[in-house]
Write an enzyme that holds these catalytic residues in place. Sequence first.
Site, PDB file in Angstrom:
ATOM      1  N   ASP A  82      -3.497   2.494  -5.583  1.00  0.00           N
ATOM      2  CA  ASP A  82      -1.996   2.523  -4.555  1.00  0.00           C
ATOM      3  C   ASP A  82      -1.922   1.173  -3.785  1.00  0.00           C
ATOM      4  OD1 ASP A  82      -4.566   3.062  -3.359  1.00  0.00           O
ATOM      5  OD2 ASP A  82      -3.584   4.122  -1.640  1.00  0.00           O
ATOM      6  N   GLU A  83      -2.820   0.284  -4.237  1.00  0.00           N
ATOM      7  CA  GLU A  83      -2.627  -1.052  -3.582  1.00  0.00           C
ATOM      8  C   GLU A  83      -2.404  -2.258  -4.441  1.00  0.00           C
ATOM      9  OE1 GLU A  83      -5.656  -1.758  -0.627  1.00  0.00           O
ATOM     10  OE2 GLU A  83      -5.918   0.235  -0.253  1.00  0.00           O
ATOM     11  N   TYR A 106      -1.166  10.057  -3.892  1.00  0.00           N
ATOM     12  CA  TYR A 106      -1.176  11.218  -4.753  1.00  0.00           C
ATOM     13  C   TYR A 106      -0.312  12.333  -4.306  1.00  0.00           C
ATOM     14  CZ  TYR A 106      -5.728   9.516  -6.442  1.00  0.00           C
ATOM     15  OH  TYR A 106      -6.823   9.006  -7.262  1.00  0.00           O
ATOM     16  N   ARG A 142      -1.177  15.982   7.880  1.00  0.00           N
ATOM     17  CA  ARG A 142      -1.926  15.115   8.796  1.00  0.00           C
ATOM     18  C   ARG A 142      -1.637  15.342  10.174  1.00  0.00           C
ATOM     19  NH1 ARG A 142      -2.457   9.135   6.000  1.00  0.00           N
ATOM     20  NH2 ARG A 142      -2.619  10.093   3.860  1.00  0.00           N
ATOM     21  N   ASP A 199       0.853  -1.214   0.069  1.00  0.00           N
ATOM     22  CA  ASP A 199      -0.229  -0.005  -0.087  1.00  0.00           C
ATOM     23  C   ASP A 199       0.887   1.152  -0.165  1.00  0.00           C
ATOM     24  OD1 ASP A 199      -1.841   2.024   0.594  1.00  0.00           O
ATOM     25  OD2 ASP A 199      -2.882   1.134   1.932  1.00  0.00           O
TER      26      ASP A 199
END
Length: 533
Positions: free
Chosen positions: A103-104, A16, A48, A11
């Site tokens: 993305d995985e 992005y 974050r 992952d």
Amino acid sequence: MDHSRTIIHIDLDCFYAQVEMNKNPSLRTVPLGIQQKNIVVTSNYTAREFGIKKCMLIPEAKKLCPSLVLVNGEDLHDYRQTSYKVTNLLQKYTPLVERLGLDENYLDVTTLINEKLNQKSDLKLVGNVFGDTSDKCECGCTERLIIATTVAQEIRDVIKSELNLTSCAGIAHNKLLAKIAGARHKPNQQTVVFPNSALELILSLNAPNDIPGIGRALFEQLKCIGVETIEELQNVDLKRLETVLGQDKAKLVHELSLGIDKSGVKPTGKPQSIGLEDSCRSISVETEVKIKLEQLLNRLLLLVEEDGRVPKTIKLTVRKFNKDNKMSHRETRQCNVNPSIFSSSQPNKEAKIMTTIMHLFNRIIDVKKPYHITLLGLSFTKFQEPPKNTLASFLRKDLEVQSVLSIENQNGVEDAESPVPSTSKLAPTEGESPTPSPKKLKLTNLVSKKRCFEDYYEDCESPSKLKVADLCLDSVSCPPDADKEVFKELPKEVQKELWEDYKRRRASEMNFCSSQVKKTKPNTLLNYFIRNN
DNA sequence: CTGGGGTCCT
DNA sequence: AGGACCC
């Protein structure tokens, strides 16, 4: 239980945002959000720290972090390209690579691990472990999973060194556990879970819909029978579950709640569909609809050209304004298109396809009445295989032709692709369209099967002379902003990439110039060749 | 004040 | 054609 497989889930961290930071390294040091319309769809880890979350509204995010830098991420092209580079790297370890979103990736490394097992390589556990390891399974899975932690680390190292992307990995004996385990330690870490800790791992989730495969709708159904927690789902009476879900679904969901996932890693090939959509405040006049759809079509044609295959079906998606919270309500209409319309030598191909698209639109919207559209989408599906100019593929084409014709022969005039026995389903899909679909031709022109085929592909003299290659080989030129001398020396592949990138940038600019200010998006490959003055 | 994509099943 | 699921 069966622990014979070894699965790695990879992952990419805030994907992005990582792509944008690689394109523009100065973004690394600032809180960065990727914006789509009024939403921050993802953010880097600096952002974050301010509390920025996935899918947060822009005003809310700006309030939490006034210095948040926003990059528009509505065009997924660069993310998609990088995503496929990652998948290509992973395929060097095993052909069993399944993509999930951009993305995985799941890898079934069972074979690779078994080879390493025979080589008696070192048994060193790398990274995090979920749960306690005091009582271990004796089926051999422990050794396999430990070896897989080294493989996972290697893979993540390669993704970092080749593409400068950090990632997380989960290692387990099935996909479900690998994915959940990998999310335990983020970012840029990995986690292995052994079968004896499977129940504990699942129970560490907050709700049934945190289990991949159990979505909103299923959770609602579960609530209806009084199941609200994962523990309740694990202990639910199967018969009661079956009353609302049916036997198959009930078994599947129950197994998921126990950490059991028998699904295989399905190699993801070429995409089954290529589409674009654009949401908007409100569109209620036809000229505006046309402009939006033309923009989508122009961009979509470039994506299809990059893909190399030729689509046989086009689908239009419309979301009408809906005061209720029924966000998902979309209506679609699709019809077959004559593949030859994508020929580079086809004059006005955009206009011809637009005609078809507007007919689809008229099947959804009665333009004589007021309407209020909040999303338009366009997608191509059912691709022809890419033309390969080998003798073998030439012969294979002829065989395909023969099988198509023999199916038509057996079923009279039915759709060559889906020879359904019941003719009642076979209403012409393109009703009143002036560009007759292949199906309509077959339904209306009851001519010889050979003639029918030639109509399908228009100007081909005979099936064996099909110039299929012409369908997708547009000529390549030097982009005006690249150095022509340098361009000449580049390999053909790179020339094509540069040219397609140029066309894409132009289409994107046209798409955004009317609606918003768009920051120029530097392209990494192109930047090497762009003149400095 | 809710993205822009995809997959498969019914 | 729609709906479920995934990111």
